[in-house]
Design an enzyme around this catalytic site. Sequence first.
Site, PDB file in Angstrom:
ATOM      1  N   ASP A   1       0.816  -1.222   0.000  1.00 31.85           N
ATOM      2  CA  ASP A   1       0.000   0.000   0.000  1.00 31.85           C
ATOM      3  C   ASP A   1       0.850   1.273   0.000  1.00 31.85           C
ATOM      4  O   ASP A   1       0.357   2.345  -0.322  1.00 31.85           O
ATOM      5  CB  ASP A   1      -0.924   0.030   1.234  1.00 31.85           C
ATOM      6  CG  ASP A   1      -1.815  -1.192   1.305  1.00 31.85           C
ATOM      7  OD1 ASP A   1      -1.965  -1.867   0.280  1.00 31.85           O
ATOM      8  OD2 ASP A   1      -2.355  -1.468   2.392  1.00 31.85           O
TER       9      ASP A   1
ATOM     10  N   ARG B   1      -0.079  -9.268  -4.713  1.00 39.62           N
ATOM     11  CA  ARG B   1       0.845  -9.537  -3.599  1.00 39.62           C
ATOM     12  C   ARG B   1       1.654 -10.810  -3.801  1.00 39.62           C
ATOM     13  O   ARG B   1       2.461 -11.180  -2.953  1.00 39.62           O
ATOM     14  CB  ARG B   1       0.048  -9.665  -2.296  1.00 39.62           C
ATOM     15  CG  ARG B   1      -0.445  -8.369  -1.788  1.00 39.62           C
ATOM     16  CD  ARG B   1      -0.803  -8.321  -0.328  1.00 39.62           C
ATOM     17  NE  ARG B   1      -1.077  -9.538   0.357  1.00 39.62           N
ATOM     18  CZ  ARG B   1      -2.085  -9.692   1.218  1.00 39.62           C
ATOM     19  NH1 ARG B   1      -2.917  -8.714   1.458  1.00 39.62           N
ATOM     20  NH2 ARG B   1      -2.241 -10.825   1.862  1.00 39.62           N
TER      21      ARG B   1
HETATM   22  O1  F6P Z   1      -2.303  -4.089   3.360  1.00 39.37           O
HETATM   23  C1  F6P Z   1      -2.057  -4.852   2.237  1.00 39.37           C
HETATM   24  C2  F6P Z   1      -3.351  -5.298   1.619  1.00 39.37           C
HETATM   25  O2  F6P Z   1      -3.048  -6.066   0.477  1.00 39.37           O
HETATM   26  C3  F6P Z   1      -4.320  -4.166   1.266  1.00 39.37           C
HETATM   27  O3  F6P Z   1      -3.996  -3.543   0.056  1.00 39.37           O
HETATM   28  C4  F6P Z   1      -5.628  -4.912   1.244  1.00 39.37           C
HETATM   29  O4  F6P Z   1      -6.694  -4.040   1.552  1.00 39.37           O
HETATM   30  C5  F6P Z   1      -5.456  -5.917   2.346  1.00 39.37           C
HETATM   31  O5  F6P Z   1      -4.073  -6.116   2.505  1.00 39.37           O
HETATM   32  C6  F6P Z   1      -6.112  -7.252   2.079  1.00 39.37           C
HETATM   33  O6  F6P Z   1      -5.975  -8.009   3.212  1.00 39.37           O
HETATM   34  P1  F6P Z   1      -6.195  -9.577   3.298  1.00 39.37           P
HETATM   35  O7  F6P Z   1      -5.062 -10.249   2.596  1.00 39.37           O
HETATM   36  O8  F6P Z   1      -6.197  -9.841   4.758  1.00 39.37           O
HETATM   37  O9  F6P Z   1      -7.490  -9.843   2.626  1.00 39.37           O
END
Ligand code: F6P
Length: 373
Positions: free
Chosen positions: A135, A300
């Site tokens: 982020d 990610r």
């Molecule tokens: O903080 C990183 C992030 O990828 C954000 O961009 C997103 O809102 C969140 O994590 C998603 O979280 P999770 O993997 O817990 O669904």
Amino acid sequence: MAQHIGILTSGGDCPGLNAAIRGLGKAAREQYGMRVTGFLNGFRGIAQDQTVELDGPMLSGILTDGGTILGTSRDKPHRMPIGGKLLDMTEAVVATYHRHHLDALVCLGGGGTQKNALRLVEAGLNVVTLPKTIDNDIAHTDRSFGFDTALQIATEAIDRLHSTATSHERIIVVEVMGHRAGWLALEAGIAGGADVILLPEMPYQADKIAEAIRSRTQSGKRFSIVVVAEGAMSINEAAEVEALVAARGMADSKKQRAELSEKLCKFHDEHVGHTIRLTRKLEKLTGQETRLTILGHLQRGGTPSAADRVFATWLGTECAQVLDARKYGVMLALQGNRIKHVPISEVAGNKRLVPADHPLVHAGRLVGTSFGV
Ligand code: F6P
């Protein structure tokens, strides 16, 4: 006496975590003779004493791997779900730290991790943190590792969507991650030549977006790419949130505050997938076929970019030097082209958001991008 260091990764994973663990582990062990112990799955691992020794073989061959060899979770030391209850495990964390005779604990994480790390500093532990998140919203650092890789992935996706949008003369809405910050949407939007970019920091009006698309059509451009940050909101939604936050700030009982916090959580839960509603609305307003792509966790995953590998290695090795100097209670931050040591207390609870007058917003406008306002 040689130091014993604990290390954990917490919050959402991202590319570059293993590069940072390797940089820290190798420098700490090989240059300073430290022992390095990893705790598994974020703060849960230190609360429940689940460890792995980070020796030579463990630290080898991981530079290019995505994810984290230590595992991660969003668990908080002071509110950890255990046996169907939310328990305060801070004392258990402190006990594990002392049982292992640790000299310091290094926490790799985003905004939530900085807050949890501060709680451990306040509980008397020696803590150092490294900034990671796709982020890019951690206060006092120009960059967090993971961002560059996510930016590349999102940009490549937008590039690919361009050709199909052109072939079909469609509007394609692309939702990118970023939580409540718009950095990823802003930079991927600019890199991918988006026609519209919607950021959480700049509440939009759907009719303004439709207007921008119609004027493209009139000039002969029969497709449009709309990049939307997952946290973007219309001006009405933003006003609703603002009113709830203001009411919570003025609430005079704990019960009232809790009720308003619950309403805010409900709002954000229901806001997930708002791009589906926006896509339908744009189709209706413009009369043009419109499709939605949500990039989600793709952003990610996988191997870190070269820039993230370099930055994470730099942070990790710098961290070993900071530990050797027995300097604690700081986050290592990139400021300009130097790594600085910022007190965790100044980072925790603050977010780095996109200011409406940011030069990149201006640059976007100068190449004709609409921000829906
Ligand atoms: O903080 C990183 C992030 O990828 C954000 O961009 C997103 O809102 C969140 O994590 C998603 O979280 P999770 O993997 O817990 O669904």
